[in-house]
Design a protein around this motif. Structure first.
Motif, mmCIF file in Angstrom:
data_model
loop_
_atom_site.group_PDB
_atom_site.id
_atom_site.type_symbol
_atom_site.label_atom_id
_atom_site.label_comp_id
_atom_site.label_asym_id
_atom_site.label_seq_id
_atom_site.Cartn_x
_atom_site.Cartn_y
_atom_site.Cartn_z
ATOM 1 N N GLY A 131 9.035 31.395 20.791
ATOM 2 C CA GLY A 131 9.078 32.844 20.991
ATOM 3 C C GLY A 131 8.579 33.246 22.367
ATOM 4 N N CYS A 132 7.525 32.590 22.832
ATOM 5 C CA CYS A 132 7.002 32.885 24.175
ATOM 6 C C CYS A 132 8.006 32.481 25.245
ATOM 7 C CB CYS A 132 5.686 32.156 24.404
ATOM 8 S SG CYS A 132 4.319 32.915 23.545
ATOM 9 N N PHE A 133 8.615 31.317 25.062
ATOM 10 C CA PHE A 133 9.613 30.870 26.028
ATOM 11 C C PHE A 133 10.768 31.855 26.093
ATOM 12 C CE2 PHE A 133 13.489 28.673 27.205
ATOM 13 C CZ PHE A 133 13.127 28.116 28.406
ATOM 14 N N MET A 134 11.238 32.306 24.935
ATOM 15 C CA MET A 134 12.347 33.250 24.905
ATOM 16 C C MET A 134 11.964 34.575 25.566
ATOM 17 S SD MET A 134 14.748 31.498 23.654
ATOM 18 C CE MET A 134 15.998 32.729 23.395
ATOM 19 N N ARG A 135 10.733 35.036 25.361
ATOM 20 C CA ARG A 135 10.271 36.290 25.974
ATOM 21 C C ARG A 135 10.187 36.149 27.493
ATOM 22 N NH1 ARG A 135 10.422 40.327 27.996
ATOM 23 N NH2 ARG A 135 8.743 41.807 28.233
ATOM 24 N N ARG A 163 3.749 35.414 37.660
ATOM 25 C CA ARG A 163 2.836 34.493 38.337
ATOM 26 C C ARG A 163 1.513 34.359 37.576
ATOM 27 N NH1 ARG A 163 2.603 36.658 43.721
ATOM 28 N NH2 ARG A 163 4.709 35.894 43.925
ATOM 29 N N SER A 164 1.103 35.428 36.881
ATOM 30 C CA SER A 164 -0.168 35.400 36.155
ATOM 31 C C SER A 164 -0.167 34.376 35.011
ATOM 32 C CB SER A 164 -0.501 36.784 35.610
ATOM 33 O OG SER A 164 0.374 37.130 34.557
ATOM 34 N N ILE A 165 0.988 34.062 34.455
ATOM 35 C CA ILE A 165 1.030 33.080 33.365
ATOM 36 C C ILE A 165 1.542 31.717 33.818
ATOM 37 C CG2 ILE A 165 1.283 34.818 31.577
ATOM 38 C CD1 ILE A 165 4.257 33.922 31.394
ATOM 39 N N LEU A 166 2.060 31.622 35.038
ATOM 40 C CA LEU A 166 2.623 30.354 35.523
ATOM 41 C C LEU A 166 1.783 29.740 36.637
ATOM 42 C CD1 LEU A 166 6.424 31.234 35.473
ATOM 43 C CD2 LEU A 166 5.062 30.091 33.729
ATOM 44 N N LEU A 167 0.487 29.742 36.458
ATOM 45 C CA LEU A 167 -0.472 29.094 37.360
ATOM 46 C C LEU A 167 -0.433 29.633 38.782
ATOM 47 C CD1 LEU A 167 -0.041 25.381 36.207
ATOM 48 C CD2 LEU A 167 -1.681 27.065 35.386
ATOM 49 N N GLY A 168 0.004 30.848 38.975
ATOM 50 C CA GLY A 168 -0.007 31.476 40.294
ATOM 51 C C GLY A 168 1.041 30.961 41.263
ATOM 52 N N LYS A 169 2.010 30.210 40.781
ATOM 53 C CA LYS A 169 3.050 29.662 41.667
ATOM 54 C C LYS A 169 4.017 30.766 42.086
ATOM 55 C CE LYS A 169 3.038 24.974 39.905
ATOM 56 N NZ LYS A 169 3.893 23.862 39.553
ATOM 57 N N THR A 225 -4.067 36.066 28.848
ATOM 58 C CA THR A 225 -3.027 36.296 29.859
ATOM 59 C C THR A 225 -1.636 36.290 29.235
ATOM 60 O OG1 THR A 225 -3.024 33.931 30.367
ATOM 61 C CG2 THR A 225 -4.337 35.354 31.788
ATOM 62 N N LEU A 226 -1.393 35.349 28.348
ATOM 63 C CA LEU A 226 -0.094 35.274 27.695
ATOM 64 C C LEU A 226 0.079 36.414 26.694
ATOM 65 C CD1 LEU A 226 2.369 33.472 27.863
ATOM 66 C CD2 LEU A 226 1.445 32.102 26.017
ATOM 67 N N ARG A 227 -0.999 36.817 26.045
ATOM 68 C CA ARG A 227 -0.965 37.925 25.086
ATOM 69 C C ARG A 227 -0.543 39.214 25.787
ATOM 70 N NH1 ARG A 227 -6.380 38.584 23.408
ATOM 71 N NH2 ARG A 227 -6.142 36.538 22.504
ATOM 72 N N LEU A 243 1.385 24.697 28.510
ATOM 73 C CA LEU A 243 -0.036 24.610 28.885
ATOM 74 C C LEU A 243 -0.885 25.653 28.168
ATOM 75 C CD1 LEU A 243 0.239 24.016 32.731
ATOM 76 C CD2 LEU A 243 -0.337 22.335 30.965
ATOM 77 N N HIS A 244 -0.286 26.758 27.759
ATOM 78 C CA HIS A 244 -1.002 27.809 27.047
ATOM 79 C C HIS A 244 -1.175 27.481 25.561
ATOM 80 C CE1 HIS A 244 -1.031 30.655 30.373
ATOM 81 N NE2 HIS A 244 0.221 30.281 30.615
ATOM 82 N N PHE A 245 -0.573 26.390 25.102
ATOM 83 C CA PHE A 245 -0.629 25.988 23.701
ATOM 84 C C PHE A 245 -1.270 24.606 23.601
ATOM 85 C CE2 PHE A 245 2.717 29.051 24.053
ATOM 86 C CZ PHE A 245 2.654 29.771 22.876
ATOM 87 N N PRO A 246 -2.593 24.529 23.625
ATOM 88 C CA PRO A 246 -3.224 23.196 23.576
ATOM 89 C C PRO A 246 -2.969 22.517 22.235
ATOM 90 C CG PRO A 246 -4.869 24.951 23.384
ATOM 91 C CD PRO A 246 -3.549 25.616 23.665
ATOM 92 N N LYS A 247 -2.993 21.183 22.279
ATOM 93 C CA LYS A 247 -2.774 20.422 21.053
ATOM 94 C C LYS A 247 -3.912 20.655 20.080
ATOM 95 C CE LYS A 247 0.174 16.582 22.069
ATOM 96 N NZ LYS A 247 0.370 15.179 21.813
ATOM 97 N N LYS A 248 -3.565 20.698 18.808
ATOM 98 C CA LYS A 248 -4.574 20.854 17.769
ATOM 99 C C LYS A 248 -5.276 19.511 17.569
ATOM 100 C CE LYS A 248 -1.627 24.123 15.401
ATOM 101 N NZ LYS A 248 -0.709 24.300 14.302
ATOM 102 N N PRO A 249 -6.593 19.520 17.422
ATOM 103 C CA PRO A 249 -7.285 18.251 17.150
ATOM 104 C C PRO A 249 -6.902 17.730 15.768
ATOM 105 C CG PRO A 249 -8.816 20.092 17.037
ATOM 106 C CD PRO A 249 -7.500 20.644 17.486
ATOM 107 N N LYS A 250 -6.788 16.418 15.677
ATOM 108 C CA LYS A 250 -6.375 15.806 14.400
ATOM 109 C C LYS A 250 -7.559 15.557 13.515
ATOM 110 C CE LYS A 250 -2.244 13.719 16.202
ATOM 111 N NZ LYS A 250 -1.469 12.546 16.400
#
Length: 100
Positions: A43-47, A73-79, A29-31, A93-100
């Motif tokens: 970069g996503c925030f700026m776009r 709305r498609s990338i912001l949880l339908g709000k 969806t973000l792509r 939320l589209h960038f999950p934390k990397k496992p350590k």
């Protein structure tokens, strides 16, 4: 020129900056929204922010409120509406934390 508070944060914890600027593979969806298969969180925030400004999606009476169109709305949880302060958290939320 960065504000002093941000400079201090970056020098105290360089990983915070790395989390903002590291390129990652984007979910579908973000792509589609960004138009790239990889991008940084910043970069996503700026776009997203430029899309909001280009399409005049800020509420004219309250600039802190964003009226979402279908594409946003498609990338912001339908709000249908979000507060400007919510935007970074919703993108994160589209960038999950990397496992350590």
């Amino acid at each position: 020129m960065l504000p002093q508070r941000i400079k201090k944060t970056i020098t105290d914890n360089p990983k915070k900056l790395a989390n903002l600027i590291d390129l990652v593979n984007l979910p579908s969806t973000l792509r589609e929204f960004v138009g790239h298969s990889q991008a940084s969180r910043l970069g996503c925030f700026m776009r997203v922010w430029s899309y909001i400004k280009e399409n005049n999606l800020q509420d004219p009476s309250n600039k802190n409120v964003i009226n979402c169109d279908d594409k946003l709305r498609s990338i912001l949880l339908g709000k249908p509406q979000i507060d400007l302060a919510e935007l970074p958290a919703l993108i994160k939320l589209h960038f999950p934390k990397k496992p350590k």
